[in-house]
Design an enzyme around this catalytic site. Structure first.
Site, PDB file in Angstrom:
ATOM      1  N   LYS A 122       0.832  -1.216   0.000  1.00 28.65           N
ATOM      2  CA  LYS A 122       0.000   0.000   0.000  1.00 28.65           C
ATOM      3  C   LYS A 122       0.864   1.263   0.000  1.00 28.65           C
ATOM      4  O   LYS A 122       0.518   2.257  -0.629  1.00 28.65           O
ATOM      5  CB  LYS A 122      -0.954   0.002   1.210  1.00 28.65           C
ATOM      6  N   LYS A 204      -4.472 -14.655 -12.113  1.00 29.91           N
ATOM      7  CA  LYS A 204      -5.843 -14.932 -11.675  1.00 29.91           C
ATOM      8  C   LYS A 204      -6.743 -13.744 -11.997  1.00 29.91           C
ATOM      9  O   LYS A 204      -6.279 -12.645 -12.209  1.00 29.91           O
ATOM     10  CB  LYS A 204      -5.866 -15.115 -10.148  1.00 29.91           C
ATOM     11  N   LYS A 207      -9.543  -7.756  -9.137  1.00 37.05           N
ATOM     12  CA  LYS A 207     -10.175  -6.452  -9.296  1.00 37.05           C
ATOM     13  C   LYS A 207      -9.239  -5.451  -9.953  1.00 37.05           C
ATOM     14  O   LYS A 207      -9.661  -4.621 -10.730  1.00 37.05           O
ATOM     15  CB  LYS A 207     -10.547  -5.901  -7.915  1.00 37.05           C
TER      16      LYS A 207
END
Ligand code: TRP
Length: 341
Positions: A122, A204, A207
């Site tokens: 982050k 995969k 989002k």
């Protein structure tokens, strides 16, 4: 006072998991997590929480929050979570979580928090907003879990480190103030979690990555078809019974999730005989995806617009979750000898 470990009166083990209300659910969420939740609600005392406080660490703007919370609740119910079986609630409605978070913050060290992979990631992604909430994200997550003294947490690999930290905080609390918490562990019916490959042959479904390679539960039929027809293929097998290259393997893997066994078998044989036509393979996959996704999408859409129903679900969930949370906080205060009078 005797400091014996509290056991829950209800005989069933407690399952707890949190869902971040950011973005729409995709097929990876469904097969990786949701499907397990649906199974668990039959056997365990399940607490499924929308983590709206957590979302503030990355999305401080709250204008869209209400919509996102309603959306994620609707999608989860449409995908099979039954609010009469599982407790479905919203984090910000349970102030006891914040109290436990505060206490646990004193048992969490700056060094270990800074070392957490998700924190480092982050910091890389939003260097302009490295807030303290981001640093203590795993502490809040531990509070979510420990507030119900949950045993099982159905989460994937990316959450293992957070779970490990929750165990550490639980241990430290128990050691310092007296046994109270059991150590939560990841649980997914002992099966390898299903991986849902993306349509571009790279990794995969997720989002954040290539949106066109991910199928969402909210995608309309045409969009599903378009995405599937664009899936990466190659020029086709030339040698009988040869191994499938990764992008073809992926298409078969997706097919195995939504198509009948006979269908998969047929195309598998065609592949082995070098008679396969990728156009037909993808058309079939597209139709089976539409058949799978569209009822969930329509159901979610209806639930999303039924605000009265959702309000009632959350009210009922909050009541149960708070009862459980209050009982734990009461024991925390006892253990810490906060009850002065
Ligand atoms: N951190 C989790 C995620 O990103 C969401 C979450 C919040 C959670 N609280 C939790 C998961 C408690 C399990 C238990 O997916």
């Amino acid at each position: 006072m005797e400091k014996e470990k509290e056991t829950r009166p209800e005989g069933r083990q407690i399952v707890m998991s949190g869902i971040r209300p950011t973005g729409y659910l995709h097929l990876g969420n469904y097969f990786g997590a949701l499907r397990n939740y649906v199974r668990m609600q039959e056997q365990y005392d399940c607490y499924f929480m929308v983590a709206d406080w957590h979302s503030l660490t990355t999305h401080p703007d709250t204008k869209e929050l209400k919509n996102s919370v309603l959306r994620v609740l609707a999608e989860n119910i449409a995908a099979g979570i039954d609010p009469s079986k599982a407790c479905l609630y919203v984090q910000s409605r349970i102030p006891e979580i914040a109290e436990l978070y505060l206490i646990l913050n004193m048992l969490a060290y700056k060094g270990e928090l800074e070392k957490t992979s998700t924190f480092k990631e982050k910091v890389r992604l939003q260097p302009e907003n490295v807030n303290a909430g981001l640093l203590t994200y795993p502490v809040l997550q531990a509070a979510d879990i420990l507030i119900h003294r949950a045993r099982y947490v159905p989460v994937g690999k990316d959450q293992q480190q957070h779970l490990e930290m929750a165990r550490n905080f639980a241990q430290r609390f128990n050691h310092r103030y007296g046994d109270l918490f059991q150590e939560p562990e990841a649980f997914n019916f002992g099966e390898e979690l299903v991986k849902v490959p993306s349509l571009d042959g790279a990794g995969k479904m997720s989002k954040s990555e290539n949106q066109f390679a991910t199928l969402y539960l909210a995608d309309d039929d045409d969009l599903i078809r378009k995405k599937v027809m664009k899936a990466k293929t190659d020029t086709g097998p030339t040698v009988k019974n040869s191994a499938k290259p990764p992008e073809i393997e992926n298409i078969f893997q997706l097919m195995s999730l939504v198509s009948t066994e006979d269908t998969v078998k047929k195309f598998d044989e065609d592949y082995g005989n070098c008679t396969i036509r990728y156009g037909d393979l993808k058309k079939q996959l597209a139709e089976d995806m539409v058949k799978f996704i569209s009822p969930i999408r329509e159901k979610a859409e209806n639930i999303y617009h039924d605000t009265a129903f959702l309000a009632q679900v959350v009210e009922q969930g909050t009541e149960k979750a708070r009862k459980s949370a209050k009982a734990t906080i009461e024991l925390v205060r006892q253990r810490m000898e906060f009850n002065y009078f």
